[in-house]
Design an enzyme around this catalytic site. Structure first.
Site, short mmCIF file in Angstrom:
data_model
loop_
_atom_site.label_atom_id
_atom_site.label_comp_id
_atom_site.label_asym_id
_atom_site.label_seq_id
_atom_site.Cartn_x
_atom_site.Cartn_y
_atom_site.Cartn_z
N LYS D 12 52.33 48.17 -22.62
CA LYS D 12 51.82 49.01 -21.54
C LYS D 12 50.32 49.13 -21.71
O LYS D 12 49.83 49.54 -22.77
CB LYS D 12 52.45 50.40 -21.60
CG LYS D 12 52.16 51.26 -20.37
CD LYS D 12 52.75 50.65 -19.11
CE LYS D 12 53.87 51.48 -18.53
NZ LYS D 12 54.65 50.73 -17.52
N THR D 57 58.02 48.86 -21.46
CA THR D 57 56.63 49.32 -21.47
C THR D 57 56.58 50.78 -21.03
O THR D 57 55.71 51.53 -21.47
CB THR D 57 55.75 48.45 -20.55
OG1 THR D 57 56.12 48.63 -19.19
CG2 THR D 57 55.86 46.98 -20.92
N PHE D 160 9.50 35.35 -28.21
CA PHE D 160 10.41 34.20 -28.22
C PHE D 160 9.58 32.94 -28.03
O PHE D 160 9.07 32.68 -26.94
CB PHE D 160 11.49 34.32 -27.14
CG PHE D 160 12.53 33.24 -27.22
CD1 PHE D 160 13.29 33.06 -28.37
CD2 PHE D 160 12.75 32.38 -26.15
CE1 PHE D 160 14.25 32.04 -28.44
CE2 PHE D 160 13.70 31.38 -26.22
CZ PHE D 160 14.45 31.20 -27.36
N HIS D 248 17.61 39.90 -18.67
CA HIS D 248 16.22 39.50 -18.49
C HIS D 248 15.43 40.47 -17.61
O HIS D 248 15.91 40.88 -16.55
CB HIS D 248 16.15 38.10 -17.88
CG HIS D 248 16.93 37.07 -18.64
ND1 HIS D 248 16.69 36.80 -19.97
CD2 HIS D 248 17.96 36.25 -18.29
CE1 HIS D 248 17.53 35.85 -20.39
NE2 HIS D 248 18.32 35.51 -19.38
#
Lengths: 293, 293, 293, 293
Positions: D12, D57, D160, D248
């Site tokens: 479930k 479930t 970077f 970004h």
């Protein structure tokens, strides 16, 4: 006891690409969403920020667009393989590439204009076609095709009883219930050379027909029947994995209003939901390697 | 200067209802989402928490399910009117009711089983049918039908130039662009007695055909053409309102990679997007009252 | 009977803008989402695709970014007014502008670094600050501030009984229930010159405190109390509109398991939900014009 | 070549549970979302629809609510372990249980009322606490704690450059960029006996501080530093896995408008985004078994 780097990968996710092909005034469109992820000798960028081995994710985006122009985009599996092999073969530090693509379908809008002018489209429904391919520098390629958001419902032909009972069980046995689910399916190809277009449409047909044809005693049984149908019909497939939420439809109790409810009016519940997941495969299926990662 | 209560309403939102109709072994399903909102003499509950005038939202949920059993659910507009009138006529404190319904479409799954056993369905796409009805105790009813999530795209036949230019304008004129949008449309009926099923499918056809047929110099022009087409074709409609996001598809600049891009490879952007909204109507359309609220 | 153009507007929606202000090594960020919509003399673009009056939505995007650099972004209402006035004053065909802004809040991440280096932030929760301003060429400006996604819950102090009962009512009176809602609130300023920053934080405080302090006999009563509190505390506000879904928390029946449940364990339901909407205002509030559109 | 059943589980999903604890007039709430999945000897239900081994479930939902009443809910990991062990120990056919829990945080609403009456809460932000526990009938338990939707941003201190360049690389080196991500983190405990509450808040602090303190030459470096910080500070943790989308923020080119943009005004993009995933672990971490499944 030292701290070390474990499995890792990086890439550009969800590059949205639409390609238009013109056959005179008759246009064709391909609408896809591409995610690539590379791994390999990436220790230095993690430990020291030395990026010499890192092909930027921006480059992966560019490559996706450029390859769509250079090579076209026909079956998403083939396009994914092309990209994955490119990264591994062209970048020494990249030992492994994973490319995932989603495809969104469009239909033509019927119009009365001239037959040689066809450039109008309408999105055709919620089902999304998917694939995940892996390519390793040892030469191994794996291809998993799939679909998601395929909502199906049987308004009868489903039962659920004879289940285990414990102190917390209040569920009553059901001998005729609505069975509804939103299928996520993925199937592994024996090789990377399947006729992916034909394969997709046939697998989809198998899944739908098996869902419809199976008199269901449990959603697990339906799941297994769907996978088995695919494997029996399609020799290019060696394993099918399915995730099927049981989207409960509860008959509403109308007796307080002096009304019966002969399985006619249902409340479609959101949460919680059952979730049934399973794999069905050939006993001699080739090794999966990282196909399912 | 005193504080007073202004416009208000309350109700039960998003009652999810699936109805199954059995024609022998051939089943039909109706999958809807009902929201009702009542207003009227509700001052006491707001100011003092005296709820004597408040029909509970739970009762509205019950009524929706019970009415589906008692009266069936054919066209959503008719079912909405039935509910709205019931609340106003049965509750003295309720002077006005608004009922909104969404309908989700399902197709049959084709199978090779016997023709008199048909109970398997697959959700057919993203478009959602909608309606909003109002009923007032003065006897006025208004009906607005609609659709949403209808994604359409023309891969050519769209231009945009000759626009106003100021110090912040960098956009270049476009003489052949992709035009893509996700149509939200709503149309007001002259009366509450339209043949809503036929009307819906014909309006949808008009919208799609006008989108496809219009050589577009602006999305505004396309929007107007779509509304006009509906009004010219369907006498039962007096006003159409459309909201159409301009889902930009930008040709990718591939020149850094030594490639041209003759309008073949596009980046499908998410945000920001243009948003064009407009109404098209008959100059003698009857008063709208609160139809659009 | 002729087809005519009704109300219309167009613009750029969801221009996402983050502005960083550097006070030495101490940075401040502003994270907003700007949507502008223009209307006016736009008949030609709708009817003939003549765009001479159309300032492109791309230009509106550019203007938003350029104005953030030229004028900064302090209170979102002031920035929205600046943009709205610019469009109306600089474009003769634009008679009216509507600018909507959402703001997302960030907190500083506490670190032990030097106090004059502060440039790390964490998004602070789900509540979003909003505003909608209108400016018309007749000189009228309206400002509505607001918030959304403010989820609140009282675990006691809420009752609901004495309500209207009809044939479809099964709800039992509740004398102690959980009251939970996700507040969407908007409040109209008397003028366009409020101290918007201080006003926002004070209105938010009033809403929260009134929600917490009100012993509730209905969600309507709570809604009214929240609006009233704002109006009594803040002279710059003349009207408050609230939409409050009643997010039901149902006590789970644990008697099948030999357990009582003294309002301890609840099922938090998704749909359906109650939806309570209302306005609270000063009886001498100035005309709203199109403030709420 | 035969068709066989592969790995499978069922359960479930998304049982929404709110628990209120009363300490006199001072209330405490716990807001969680529980998903359980069982596996074991489930061949018969898949192949023949024989459900004798299937604990419904629905029973899992009931058990979740009943256990919340019987045992309370303190740390989600402990509650998940309790449930997982119960299923495995009480159902012979269940060989393995996986329980996943999400927790949503609430703050108190400050009010001026008496200190012994505190029952008003406001949801505190977007971060969600998570855990996944596994329990196998061989006695093995694994616990992975985590969080998701933790959005963080550094407005400087990120570079970077020095990356690999190929024919498709157009990215320019960056020496001062905005670094923003939405952290999904999961960390594996050495044992199932950690002090989970204290552990969570300390791990969260480590992640935030390492993000803030790391002068970043790549998002990979930041990711590694975050994992390393956790492992160095918290002896109860042996492995950390992180998925960090690079959201970004592009500086907008304002030169067409005669404006410079000294890293002040940014466009926050939606898609595509970078996606960095990695594991950091102790070299002597115990076997993970199925902890990460």
């Amino acid at each position: 006891m030292a701290v070390i780097l474990g499995p890792n990968r990086y890439g550009k996710a969800e590059t949205r690409l639409v390609r238009v092909v013109r056959d005179g005034g008759v246009h064709h469109i391909k609408d896809i969403n591409v995610s690539s992820a590379l791994s390999g000798d990436m220790r230095e960028t993690h430990l020291r920020g030395d990026n010499a081995a890192v092909l930027p994710t921006d480059t992966q985006k560019n490559t996706t667009y450029a390859f769509a122009r250079k090579h076209g985009v026909d079956q998403i599996e083939d396009f994914a393989l092309l990209l994955a092999r490119h990264y591994v073969s062209s970048q020494p530090a990249v030992h492994h590439a994973r490319v995932e693509i989603e495809e969104y379908f469009w239909d033509r809008i019927p119009t009365q204009g001239p037959a040689d002018e066809r450039h109008s489209f309408v999105r055709s429904g919620r089902e999304v076609r998917t694939c995940v391919v892996h390519h390793d520098r040892d030469g191994t390629s794996t291809v998993v095709s799939g679909l998601k958001n395929l909502m199906v419902l049987n308004s009868t032909g489903s039962e659920f009883h004879g289940f285990a009972v414990d102190d917390y069980t209040t569920l009553q046995p059901a001998f005729d219930r609505v069975l509804a689910t939103e299928v996520s399916a993925a199937w592994r190809h024996v090789s990377d050379g399947s006729p992916f277009g034909k394969s997709y449409s046939e697998v989809r047909r198998c899944l739908l027909e098996a869902f419809a044809d199976t008199h269901s005693l449990s959603l697990q049984q339906t799941l297994y029947a769907m996978g088995e149908r695919v494997l029996q019909a399609r020799g290019e497939i060696c394993e099918v994995r399915l995730a099927m939420p049981n989207k409960h439809h509860f008959p509403v109790d109308l007796t307080p209003f002096g009304l019966d409810n002969p399985d006619e009016v249902f409340y479609a519940a959101d949460r919680p939901y059952g979730l049934i997941e399973g794999a069905v495969l050939h006993d001699d299926a080739p090794a999966a390697h990282c196909a399912w990662d």
